[in-house]
Design a protein around this motif. Structure first.
Motif, short mmCIF file in Angstrom:
data_model
loop_
_atom_site.label_atom_id
_atom_site.label_comp_id
_atom_site.label_asym_id
_atom_site.label_seq_id
_atom_site.Cartn_x
_atom_site.Cartn_y
_atom_site.Cartn_z
N LEU A 1 0.84 -1.20 0.00
CA LEU A 1 0.00 0.00 0.00
C LEU A 1 0.87 1.24 0.00
N GLY A 2 0.57 2.16 -0.93
CA GLY A 2 1.21 3.47 -0.95
C GLY A 2 0.20 4.52 -0.53
N ALA A 3 0.19 4.88 0.74
CA ALA A 3 -0.89 5.70 1.27
C ALA A 3 -0.77 7.17 0.92
N GLU A 4 0.45 7.66 0.66
CA GLU A 4 0.59 9.09 0.39
C GLU A 4 -0.14 9.48 -0.90
N ASP A 5 0.14 8.76 -1.98
CA ASP A 5 -0.54 9.05 -3.24
C ASP A 5 -2.03 8.73 -3.16
N TYR A 6 -2.36 7.67 -2.44
CA TYR A 6 -3.77 7.28 -2.33
C TYR A 6 -4.59 8.36 -1.63
N THR A 7 -4.11 8.86 -0.50
CA THR A 7 -4.87 9.88 0.21
C THR A 7 -4.96 11.17 -0.58
N ALA A 8 -3.89 11.50 -1.31
CA ALA A 8 -3.96 12.69 -2.17
C ALA A 8 -5.04 12.52 -3.24
N ALA A 9 -5.15 11.31 -3.77
CA ALA A 9 -6.12 11.06 -4.84
C ALA A 9 -7.56 11.15 -4.35
N ILE A 10 -7.81 10.75 -3.09
CA ILE A 10 -9.18 10.81 -2.59
C ILE A 10 -9.48 12.12 -1.85
N GLY A 11 -8.47 12.99 -1.75
CA GLY A 11 -8.68 14.27 -1.12
C GLY A 11 -8.68 14.24 0.39
N ALA A 12 -8.02 13.22 0.97
CA ALA A 12 -7.96 13.10 2.42
C ALA A 12 -6.63 13.63 2.94
N GLN A 13 -6.64 14.10 4.16
CA GLN A 13 -5.41 14.57 4.79
C GLN A 13 -4.75 13.41 5.51
N ARG A 14 -3.47 13.22 5.24
CA ARG A 14 -2.71 12.13 5.89
C ARG A 14 -2.42 12.50 7.34
N THR A 15 -2.72 11.60 8.25
CA THR A 15 -2.52 11.85 9.67
C THR A 15 -1.69 10.73 10.30
N GLU B 1 -2.40 9.10 12.93
CA GLU B 1 -3.31 8.06 13.42
C GLU B 1 -3.78 7.13 12.32
N GLY B 2 -3.86 7.63 11.10
CA GLY B 2 -4.17 6.78 9.96
C GLY B 2 -5.62 6.39 9.79
N SER B 3 -6.55 7.10 10.43
CA SER B 3 -7.96 6.73 10.27
C SER B 3 -8.41 6.85 8.82
N GLU B 4 -7.80 7.77 8.08
CA GLU B 4 -8.20 8.01 6.69
C GLU B 4 -7.81 6.86 5.75
N ILE B 5 -6.94 5.95 6.18
CA ILE B 5 -6.54 4.83 5.32
C ILE B 5 -7.01 3.48 5.87
N LEU B 6 -7.86 3.50 6.88
CA LEU B 6 -8.32 2.23 7.44
C LEU B 6 -9.01 1.37 6.38
N THR B 7 -9.91 1.98 5.63
CA THR B 7 -10.62 1.20 4.60
C THR B 7 -9.65 0.66 3.56
N ALA B 8 -8.71 1.49 3.12
CA ALA B 8 -7.73 1.04 2.14
C ALA B 8 -6.91 -0.13 2.68
N ARG B 9 -6.51 -0.03 3.93
CA ARG B 9 -5.72 -1.11 4.53
C ARG B 9 -6.51 -2.42 4.56
N THR B 10 -7.73 -2.36 5.03
CA THR B 10 -8.50 -3.60 5.16
C THR B 10 -8.84 -4.20 3.80
N GLN C 1 1.11 -12.05 0.27
CA GLN C 1 1.34 -11.18 1.42
C GLN C 1 0.80 -9.77 1.18
N ALA C 2 0.45 -9.13 2.28
CA ALA C 2 0.08 -7.71 2.28
C ALA C 2 1.16 -6.94 3.02
N ILE C 3 1.69 -5.89 2.40
CA ILE C 3 2.75 -5.07 2.98
C ILE C 3 2.20 -3.67 3.21
N ASP C 4 2.37 -3.16 4.43
CA ASP C 4 1.77 -1.89 4.81
C ASP C 4 2.57 -0.70 4.31
N THR C 5 1.91 0.43 4.27
CA THR C 5 2.51 1.69 3.84
C THR C 5 3.58 2.16 4.83
#
Length: 292
Positions: A149-163, A165-174, A186-190
């Motif tokens: 998972l690459g969360a920086e580009d993902y959150t930018a694409a959905i218009g979320a602020q990266r924090t 705590e990571g609540s904004e990427i919980l759905t993406a992670r799961t 395997q799943a590798i985290d951001t």
């Protein structure tokens, strides 16, 4: 044999010193980076440096992964130059769909030398579409061994602020963990991007492990020990796994297919989890009293 990818450490492909010393950090994998770490005018030089490193640098048992550029930029050039040098895997960025992996796999097959060990692929999911098609990506080719998972580009694409705590990427992670598990890979985290926040890194890694990730992309060597400590099975986990396996073996010896432990039924998924824990403990040389 279980493939360890608790830590996958990014090393800039245009930094000769870091390329030379990448084996001293004890990461499970080193990612020699030709994409984000390298400016467009340095791509050719970095490609030569990484090819040389693959041939001549001892990475002390770390899996040697190269992050190529997207296929629609410099990715095909990267594959042609890097694959014959024998990397263990390529990290393919910004994968949007199964066709992206299929194209990468075809290019890798053409670039491999006769008799060369097959080069695996790790798909880096960084976009909403890539996440939506994660299972198709995971099953697109037998070379795919993990989703990352690459969360920086993902959150930018959905218009979320990266924090932190990571609540904004919980759905993406799961969703990514579920797709990887369904595909049997395997799943590798951001990455955790604040290299100075050790407490935050430990919390974030523990949460990733709780969700089902098997490892974490890593941006700084100082993060490695913390991530390993979290992903290593604890004494409590090892003891539980041993008791589960003992219970099912006793049940089988008594002619029963059903076992119980502490008043709870032990079924196949529980046994599989216990066996994975014991396999990892053996691979790491851990004894029960060494857990944390």
């Amino acid at each position: 044999m279980m493939d360890l990818r608790r830590t996958m450490l990014f090393i800039p492909g245009n930094n000769p010193g870091m390329l030379q010393n990448g084996g001293v950090f004890d990461a499970d994998a080193v990612i020699l980076d030709l994409e984000d770490a390298v400016s467009p005018q340095e791509k050719d030089a970095a490609r030569l440096l990484v090819a040389h490193a693959l041939k001549y640098v001892d990475y002390a048992g770390s899996e040697r992964v190269v992050r190529i550029n997207p296929l629609d930029t410099f990715g095909l050039e990267d594959i042609r130059a890097i694959v014959p040098c024998g990397p263990d895997a390529l990290l393919v960025p910004k994968v949007q769909c199964a066709a992206d992996i299929e194209a990468a796999a075809r290019a890798v097959a053409l670039a491999e030398r006769p008799g060369q060990k097959p080069v695996n692929l790790i798909a880096l999911i960084e976009t909403p579409r890539g996440l939506a098609e994660a299972y198709a990506i995971a099953t697109a080719d037998r070379r795919v061994v993990a989703l990352a998972l690459g969360a920086e580009d993902y959150t930018a694409a959905i218009g979320a602020q990266r924090t932190p705590e990571g609540s904004e990427i919980l759905t993406a992670r799961t969703l990514l963990v579920n797709a990887a598990a369904a595909a049997g890979i395997q799943a590798i985290d951001t990455p955790y991007t604040d290299a100075n926040d050790e407490a935050g890194l430990e919390r974030d890694t523990a949460f990733a492990k709780h969700l089902g990730f098997r490892g974490k992309l890593t941006i700084n060597p100082r993060q490695i020990d913390i991530i390993h400590r979290v992903f290593n099975p604890s004494a409590k986990e090892i003891d539980w796994a041993r008791r589960v396996v003992a219970a099912i073996r006793q049940a089988e010896a008594e002619g029963s297919g059903v076992a119980s432990l502490d008043g709870k039924m032990v079924d196949a998924p529980i046994v599989n989890r216990a066996e994975r824990i014991l396999q990892l403990a053996r691979l790491l040389g851990l004894r029960e009293e060494e857990g944390q």
